[in-house]
Scaffold this active site. Structure first.
Site, PDB file in Angstrom:
ATOM      1  N   THR A 124       7.146  -7.320  -6.699  1.00  9.24           N
ATOM      2  CA  THR A 124       6.149  -7.015  -5.665  1.00  9.24           C
ATOM      3  C   THR A 124       5.954  -5.517  -5.435  1.00  9.24           C
ATOM      4  O   THR A 124       5.116  -5.129  -4.628  1.00  9.24           O
ATOM      5  CB  THR A 124       6.569  -7.641  -4.325  1.00  9.24           C
ATOM      6  OG1 THR A 124       7.936  -7.263  -4.076  1.00  9.24           O
ATOM      7  CG2 THR A 124       6.453  -9.142  -4.365  1.00  9.24           C
ATOM      8  N   LYS A 125       6.707  -4.667  -6.129  1.00 11.56           N
ATOM      9  CA  LYS A 125       6.610  -3.230  -5.881  1.00 11.56           C
ATOM     10  C   LYS A 125       5.634  -2.573  -6.872  1.00 11.56           C
ATOM     11  O   LYS A 125       5.221  -3.196  -7.854  1.00 11.56           O
ATOM     12  CB  LYS A 125       8.009  -2.597  -5.971  1.00 11.56           C
ATOM     13  CG  LYS A 125       9.037  -3.238  -5.019  1.00 11.56           C
ATOM     14  CD  LYS A 125       8.591  -3.279  -3.568  1.00 11.56           C
ATOM     15  CE  LYS A 125       9.692  -3.448  -2.535  1.00 11.56           C
ATOM     16  NZ  LYS A 125      10.343  -4.761  -2.461  1.00 11.56           N
TER      17      LYS A 125
END
Ligand SMILES: *Cc1c(COP(=O)(O)O)cnc(C)c1O
Length: 380
Positions: free
Chosen positions: A182-183
């Site tokens: 998710t980064k």
């Protein structure tokens, strides 16, 4: 219509080539060629004394707790509005997390609250740069220094963010990065520990290598390696580092793409948000943000839930976070009570994050913006 996910891990281009090369080299355990190259890139991008890849940001935080020799009876100040690992890494060592509220503008650790929370047992303050927008380091660092308290940066969101022109991750004695899916930059699961204090580097290598001096052995500094301290297994496979290097090398394109998407959200929603009493991310002029997330602050929990449901009905996945840590079952065991962090409690009910990933198409983004605007205009 095609569903729009909240997140999608897009390839930068050379991931599979690098992974194949890592296989051909016959070194797929930790600390191979690609790990070295990632670390070098991170060190030169940040001016950190030492960057060490880890299996996750959570593990880098656990290393930080070990390196600072946090133990039972110690207290660590953390924002209540953050991911579990920010607190849990220190709780694992026996420390008590002391939850601070956040500022209503940046949703960062409110520096004005710290003084009140410090006790003779306070060993560390964890600054989480929410959305990659910096905490007020000019206030936090002197306060901590004067009391002999270590500052750790949980920079999971803030890779390539800056505070007064200086990269996030270079302010604390230790800082952590996340390369979770998710980064902005990812290898699926991964992280890094940035060691800014020279005095901690040797021990960080040992803690990361199961408590052994194996790193020194490989450099030829000792003729056998042995168990010399506490530690665990925090090295990612070189295959993951190969994937990560491809992403890190493409950081300019990835960040540029995210900048355009973020700015398109702001351009498409600013007038609507003002008319609807909806808050948008605030970035102080002395902070450079890395375009990690775009959120809306709705007027109420009911409005936030209705917006998420309305987007979902149109095939768009938007999500909320974080649940206040001080009100979680674990947080309550450490004395957390309702009303203790009012800004966190309010924001946690009202925040929604919109899809933001490198490969989000302009058409899909236009569809999201239209769906959000429509929601407000019909009030349903
Ligand atoms: C994602 C995140 C973490 C944990 O990262 P992992 O790499 O999944 O362990 C920690 N802190 C914050 C603020 C995060 O957003």
């Amino acid at each position: 219509m095609n569903p729009i996910p909240f997140n999608w891990p897009g390839l930068a281009g050379r991931e599979l080539d690098y992974m194949a090369d890592s296989l051909r080299r016959g070194h797929i355990s930790g600390d191979g060629e690609y790990t070295r190259r990632c670390q070098q890139l991170l060190e030169s991008a940040f001016g950190a004394r030492k960057a060490m890849l880890t299996t996750s940001c959570t593990d880098a935080l656990e290393m930080a707790a070990l390196l600072l020799e946090i133990g039972p009876g110690d207290e660590v100040i953390v924002p209540s509005f953050t991911f579990v690992s920010t607190a849990n890494a220190f709780v694992l060592r026996g420390a008590r997390p002391v939850f601070a509220d956040v500022r209503p503008d940046t949703l960062n650790l409110d520096e004005a609250q710290i003084e009140r929370l410090v006790t003779p047992r306070t060993k560390a303050i964890v600054a989480v740069h929410y959305a990659g927008v910096a905490c007020e380091m000019d206030a936090i660092l002197p306060l901590a220094r004067a009391r002999g308290i270590a500052v750790v940066e949980d920079n999971a969101h803030g890779l390539f963010g800056e505070y007064r022109g200086r990269p996030l991750g270079t302010f604390g004695v230790l800082a952590t990065l996340s390369f979770h899916e998710t980064k902005n930059i990812t290898c699926g699961e991964g992280g890094a520990l940035l060691v800014n204090d020279e005095a901690l580097i040797d021990r960080a290598e040992i803690v990361r290598e199961k408590g052994t001096d194996r790193s020194r052995f490989f450099r030829g500094q000792v003729d056998k390696y042995s168990w010399v301290d506490v530690g665990s297994s925090y090295l990612p496979s070189d295959l993951l580092a190969a994937f990560l290097l491809a992403q890190l090398e493409a950081r300019a394109e990835i960040q540029e793409r995210r900048r355009r998407l973020w700015e398109a959200y702001a351009a498409g929603l600013t007038d609507w948000a003002a008319a609807q009493g909806v808050g948008l991310p605030r970035v102080p002029s002395h902070c450079t943000q890395p375009y990690h997330l775009f959120y809306l602050l709705l007027p109420s929990l009911a409005a936030r839930q209705a917006l998420i449901a309305s987007l979902k009905a149109r095939g768009i996945l938007a999500v909320f976070h974080y649940l206040p840590l001080h009100l979680s079952p674990m947080g309550r065991r450490f004395g957390g009570t309702a009303g203790a962090c009012p800004v966190t409690e309010s924001v946690s009910d009202r925040l929604v994050r919109l899809p933001l990933y490198k490969d989000l198409s302009a058409d899909d983004q236009a569809r999201i913006i239209e769906a959000v605007r429509e929601f407000g205009e019909t009030g349903s």
